[in-house]
Design an enzyme around this catalytic site. Sequence first.
Site, PDB file in Angstrom:
ATOM      1  CB  SER A  98      13.912  19.372  -5.069  1.00 60.36           C
ATOM      2  OG  SER A  98      13.556  20.017  -3.863  1.00 60.36           O
ATOM      3  CG  HIS A 102      10.098  31.687  -2.184  1.00 57.28           C
ATOM      4  ND1 HIS A 102       9.720  31.365  -0.889  1.00 57.28           N
ATOM      5  CD2 HIS A 102      11.238  30.989  -2.434  1.00 57.28           C
ATOM      6  CE1 HIS A 102      10.605  30.519  -0.378  1.00 57.28           C
ATOM      7  NE2 HIS A 102      11.530  30.271  -1.291  1.00 57.28           N
ATOM      8  CG  HIS A 112       8.984  21.763  -0.691  1.00 56.52           C
ATOM      9  ND1 HIS A 112       8.660  20.613   0.010  1.00 56.52           N
ATOM     10  CD2 HIS A 112      10.210  21.544  -1.230  1.00 56.52           C
ATOM     11  CE1 HIS A 112       9.657  19.743  -0.103  1.00 56.52           C
ATOM     12  NE2 HIS A 112      10.603  20.277  -0.846  1.00 56.52           N
ATOM     13  CG  ASN A 114      11.920  16.018  -3.055  1.00 56.84           C
ATOM     14  OD1 ASN A 114      11.876  14.921  -2.491  1.00 56.84           O
ATOM     15  ND2 ASN A 114      12.957  16.424  -3.738  1.00 56.84           N
ATOM     16  NE  ARG A 116      13.568  12.046  -0.648  1.00 51.34           N
ATOM     17  CZ  ARG A 116      12.505  12.620  -0.108  1.00 51.34           C
ATOM     18  NH1 ARG A 116      11.853  13.561  -0.763  1.00 51.34           N
ATOM     19  NH2 ARG A 116      12.077  12.259   1.089  1.00 51.34           N
ATOM     20  CG  HIS A 151      -4.856  18.893   3.346  1.00 56.06           C
ATOM     21  ND1 HIS A 151      -4.007  17.937   3.851  1.00 56.06           N
ATOM     22  CD2 HIS A 151      -4.356  20.090   3.740  1.00 56.06           C
ATOM     23  CE1 HIS A 151      -3.034  18.526   4.528  1.00 56.06           C
ATOM     24  NE2 HIS A 151      -3.220  19.839   4.484  1.00 56.06           N
ATOM     25  CG  HIS A 181      13.774  26.666  16.613  1.00 57.46           C
ATOM     26  ND1 HIS A 181      13.674  25.874  15.501  1.00 57.46           N
ATOM     27  CD2 HIS A 181      13.849  27.951  16.152  1.00 57.46           C
ATOM     28  CE1 HIS A 181      13.703  26.631  14.414  1.00 57.46           C
ATOM     29  NE2 HIS A 181      13.794  27.888  14.779  1.00 57.46           N
ATOM     30  N   GLY A 264      28.836  16.612  -0.397  1.00 58.73           N
ATOM     31  CA  GLY A 264      29.553  17.326  -1.442  1.00 58.73           C
ATOM     32  C   GLY A 264      28.680  17.698  -2.615  1.00 58.73           C
ATOM     33  N   GLY A 265      27.389  17.857  -2.380  1.00 60.65           N
ATOM     34  CA  GLY A 265      26.468  18.237  -3.446  1.00 60.65           C
ATOM     35  C   GLY A 265      26.703  19.656  -3.933  1.00 60.65           C
TER      36      GLY A 265
END
Length: 305
Positions: A98, A102, A112, A114, A116, A151, A181, A264-265
Site C-alpha cells: 500500500s 504526497h 494512492h 494498493n 493485496r 484513465h 459528508h 491490532g495492526g
Amino acid sequence: MSAIDKYAVKQFLMSLQDSICQQLEQEDGKAVFVEDAWHREPGERLGGGGRSRVLRDGLVFEQGGVNFSHVEGKEMPASATAHRPELAGRRFEAMGVSLVIHPKNPYVPTSHANVRFFIAEKEGEEPIWWFGGGFDLTPFYPFEEDCQSWHDTAKAICAPFGEDVYAEHKAWCDKYFFLPHRNETRGVGGLFFDDLNHWEFDKCFDYIKAVGEGYCQAYLPIVSRRKDIEYGEREREFQLYRRGRYVEFNLVYDRGTLFGLQSGGRTESILMSMPPLARWEYRYEPEAGTPEAELYERYLKPREW
C-alpha cells in the site's frame, strides 16, 4: 482450478515494493526511502511483519510511504465477520503493498495504490481467498490531459482481462472514494476492486500484477509534466486545505485503515498514508471563476473519461 500459491504472491509483493521505491527515488532525484522492518512478537493479536518505507523532504515528493505487510491471526476481527460470517473460526493471512505519495508542488496530484491478498483457512475445508486493490489520483489543480492519461492507462491494464473490467472497477472506485459528508469524490478515481476470486487464481494474480506494475506507468509521466510549474502561497494553502479531505476519508471511511486498527495492526504503518501537513478552514468557498472552483465544478464528481 489453478493452485493457490500464497508464497508466490508474497514474493511478487515484495519485489513490487522494491520496484516502486526505485522508480520514485529516481523521479525525485534527491530523497531516498528509509526502511523500517518490523515483526510481531509471539503472543500478540496479530503475527507476521513487514517493511515500512518512508521518503521525506525530496525535491519532488514532500512525503511518501510504500508499505509491505504480511500479517496472520487465529481469528478475524468482529468488523470482518459481521459482513462475512463464513470467516468465523478460521485462521487468516493478509498481505499487500500500500502506498500514498504526497508531492510538494500543488500542481502534481497526490496518488494512492494498493494490491493485496487475503486467505482464510480451516483444516478439512476449502480455503476462502480473494484479491483486492487499485489506484486513484487526487489532483488539486487538475489538468484534463493528466486525468485522461491516468484513465487511459487504467483501461489498457484492464483490457486483457475482459471488456467490462475497466468500467466495473472504475465505477467501484468512484463509489468507494466518496465522502458523503462533503458530497464529493476524493479525486478523479481510477480503479478499485475487492473480493476478486471469480476468475481462476492465476488470472486474478495476473490482474493484480498488472495493476501494481501499472501504477508507476500511470503516475510518473504526470509527475514529470507538472513538477516544475511555478506556484505560490495561494496554491500551497489550497493544497493543504484539500489534503484535509484525504485525512477525513482515511480516518472515517477507509476499510483498510479501520480493519488495521480494529485487528491490532501496526499503527505507525497504518497511518503512514497521512499527509505531513494539512489544514482546515471554516466554511471555505472557492471564488467563482478560479482554478480552485473548477476543481469542485468539474472534477469532484464521477465522470467518464
